[in-house]
Scaffold this active site. Sequence first.
Site, PDB file in Angstrom:
ATOM      1  N   HIS A  24       0.848  -1.184   0.000  1.00 36.46           N
ATOM      2  CA  HIS A  24       0.000   0.000   0.000  1.00 36.46           C
ATOM      3  C   HIS A  24       0.887   1.239   0.000  1.00 36.46           C
ATOM      4  O   HIS A  24       1.824   1.337   0.785  1.00 36.46           O
ATOM      5  CB  HIS A  24      -0.906   0.040   1.239  1.00 36.46           C
ATOM      6  CG  HIS A  24      -1.757   1.271   1.269  1.00 36.46           C
ATOM      7  ND1 HIS A  24      -2.959   1.367   0.591  1.00 36.46           N
ATOM      8  CD2 HIS A  24      -1.560   2.478   1.850  1.00 36.46           C
ATOM      9  CE1 HIS A  24      -3.459   2.576   0.768  1.00 36.46           C
ATOM     10  NE2 HIS A  24      -2.630   3.259   1.516  1.00 36.46           N
ATOM     11  N   ASP A  76     -15.189   2.402   7.277  1.00 36.45           N
ATOM     12  CA  ASP A  76     -14.142   3.298   6.790  1.00 36.45           C
ATOM     13  C   ASP A  76     -14.604   4.068   5.564  1.00 36.45           C
ATOM     14  O   ASP A  76     -14.291   5.251   5.403  1.00 36.45           O
ATOM     15  CB  ASP A  76     -12.864   2.522   6.450  1.00 36.45           C
ATOM     16  CG  ASP A  76     -11.843   3.460   5.842  1.00 36.45           C
ATOM     17  OD1 ASP A  76     -11.421   4.394   6.554  1.00 36.45           O
ATOM     18  OD2 ASP A  76     -11.514   3.329   4.648  1.00 36.45           O
ATOM     19  N   ARG A  85     -14.544  12.549   6.541  1.00 36.93           N
ATOM     20  CA  ARG A  85     -13.306  13.256   6.892  1.00 36.93           C
ATOM     21  C   ARG A  85     -12.875  14.175   5.757  1.00 36.93           C
ATOM     22  O   ARG A  85     -12.352  15.271   5.977  1.00 36.93           O
ATOM     23  CB  ARG A  85     -12.190  12.246   7.197  1.00 36.93           C
ATOM     24  CG  ARG A  85     -12.385  11.535   8.538  1.00 36.93           C
ATOM     25  CD  ARG A  85     -11.505  10.311   8.648  1.00 36.93           C
ATOM     26  NE  ARG A  85     -10.110  10.601   8.403  1.00 36.93           N
ATOM     27  CZ  ARG A  85      -9.244   9.755   7.825  1.00 36.93           C
ATOM     28  NH1 ARG A  85      -9.636   8.549   7.451  1.00 36.93           N
ATOM     29  NH2 ARG A  85      -8.002  10.106   7.628  1.00 36.93           N
ATOM     30  N   SER A 102      -7.657   3.660   9.012  1.00 35.03           N
ATOM     31  CA  SER A 102      -8.371   3.586   7.734  1.00 35.03           C
ATOM     32  C   SER A 102      -7.633   2.651   6.769  1.00 35.03           C
ATOM     33  O   SER A 102      -8.212   1.721   6.201  1.00 35.03           O
ATOM     34  CB  SER A 102      -8.463   5.006   7.149  1.00 35.03           C
ATOM     35  OG  SER A 102      -8.839   4.982   5.809  1.00 35.03           O
ATOM     36  N   LYS A 122      -8.638  -1.765   5.955  1.00 32.68           N
ATOM     37  CA  LYS A 122      -8.914  -2.320   4.614  1.00 32.68           C
ATOM     38  C   LYS A 122      -7.911  -3.413   4.271  1.00 32.68           C
ATOM     39  O   LYS A 122      -8.267  -4.452   3.714  1.00 32.68           O
ATOM     40  CB  LYS A 122      -8.861  -1.201   3.567  1.00 32.68           C
ATOM     41  CG  LYS A 122     -10.092  -0.300   3.638  1.00 32.68           C
ATOM     42  CD  LYS A 122      -9.981   0.904   2.726  1.00 32.68           C
ATOM     43  CE  LYS A 122      -9.050   1.945   3.281  1.00 32.68           C
ATOM     44  NZ  LYS A 122      -9.173   3.282   2.786  1.00 32.68           N
TER      45      LYS A 122
HETATM   46  N1  URA Z   1      -5.870   6.557   2.457  1.00 31.29           N
HETATM   47  C1  URA Z   1      -6.829   5.886   3.118  1.00 31.29           C
HETATM   48  O1  URA Z   1      -7.270   4.835   2.698  1.00 31.29           O
HETATM   49  N2  URA Z   1      -7.287   6.423   4.260  1.00 31.29           N
HETATM   50  C2  URA Z   1      -6.845   7.577   4.772  1.00 31.29           C
HETATM   51  O2  URA Z   1      -7.297   7.986   5.817  1.00 31.29           O
HETATM   52  C3  URA Z   1      -5.855   8.257   4.070  1.00 31.29           C
HETATM   53  C4  URA Z   1      -5.370   7.719   2.906  1.00 31.29           C
END
Ligand code: URA
Length: 427
Positions: free
Chosen positions: A85, A164, A171, A186, A190
């Site tokens: 990621h 999320d 947000r 967050s 995932k």
């Molecule tokens: N990417 C995400 O998936 N979540 C965040 O809060 C910031 C970047």
Amino acid sequence: MTQHDAVEIITAKRDRHELTDSQIDWVIANYTDGVVADEQMSSLAMAILLNGMNRREISRWTNAMIASGERMDFSTLSRPTSDKHSTGGVGDKITLPLAPLVAACGVAVPQLSGRGLGHTGGTLDKLEAIPGWRAALSNDEMMTQLEDIGAVICAAGTGLAPADKKLYALRDVTGTVEAIPLIASSIMSKKIAEGTGSLVLDVKVGTGAFMKDLDRARELAETMVSLGKDAGVHTVALLTDMSTPLGLTAGNAIEVAESVEVLAGGGPADVVELTVALAREMLAGAGVTDIDPADKLADGSAMDVWKAMIRAQDGDPDAPMARAREQHVVDAPASGVLTRLDAMAVGLASWRLGAGRAKQGDAVQDGAGVVWHARPGDEVTQGQPLFTLLTDEPERFDRALESLEGGYDIGDGAGFTPQALVIDRVS
Ligand code: URA
């Protein structure tokens, strides 16, 4: 579940108290179900941004978001899994060569990706520039492709961490994206729900990144690594430079083309360096230490996986890709050494040319973007092309040119030292 009251939880965090496990479980479950209102959750998010959460709270928050949806399970696959990621950067096309490269080394890569918002591009937007390519796969299609080909890059379904999804959108419009506890939970909710066996995080630092300074980037990396470990996922983070954009292109079709160059054994040196560094970490995390990924770029096997991966999702890897209808070349105003190329300036220009979207659901132009013809440390001659701006809509050029103003320096090169790409490793 013990009953709570949203106001009690908001005021607790406002007054700098730790939230209990039970309060966290309740607020996430009830926000997902619509019992806790958006205005209450945005107030809690702001209290968290201002007053923080400790490791226990972040871990519980992450688990509660995972529990809000489904968890995928790849343990029946015949090969180990590893995923990467990136926190997002300009010209960051690394997932495209990386996923097939790691698969060519025998480790399966389940990459659930997103579309871009703002100045950093989204992996799905780039791949959708390939004629026919389809981002949406069922869980069964994903499993079959992982077993047969070893790499999948597709859209995350709505079932993974729905809390999320809702919270991130909130947000985004309430000035609460930048809280490290909320970013870490967050991303990791995932990735853990996705079910990967090991994970490598590319945490970007610099003007073109979420985290502009090294201390905050390190704190984010350490928080995410500890969340991964708590969940039994082998997790490592690299802190990498994003003050300069990656490679020579930012856009959709042009970034795919640059990735294909890397898979063909060429491409810009920095893109190759980061792809191979991340591949080594992903392989090590999955227990594979006897294969050098650089060999798999050189011998064409990563390219074979790329083509199979694109075809499996109905794309034609050999079809010509979209080209922007209009181009504008910016010449170097002086001779000398390019000593700075600002990632944010380039990212904004590419976005303003139509490669990115202003709000969710907007269309992006496949052919739009920016090509830069020199990287920091390169010599340039007055009048030579420095940037090529690409778009279908020429009225976009002026705003893109404005964002490039002040975004680069040409000097005599005295005292210039190149910035290391991989700055540190957190494990
Ligand atoms: N990417 C995400 O998936 N979540 C965040 O809060 C910031 C970047």
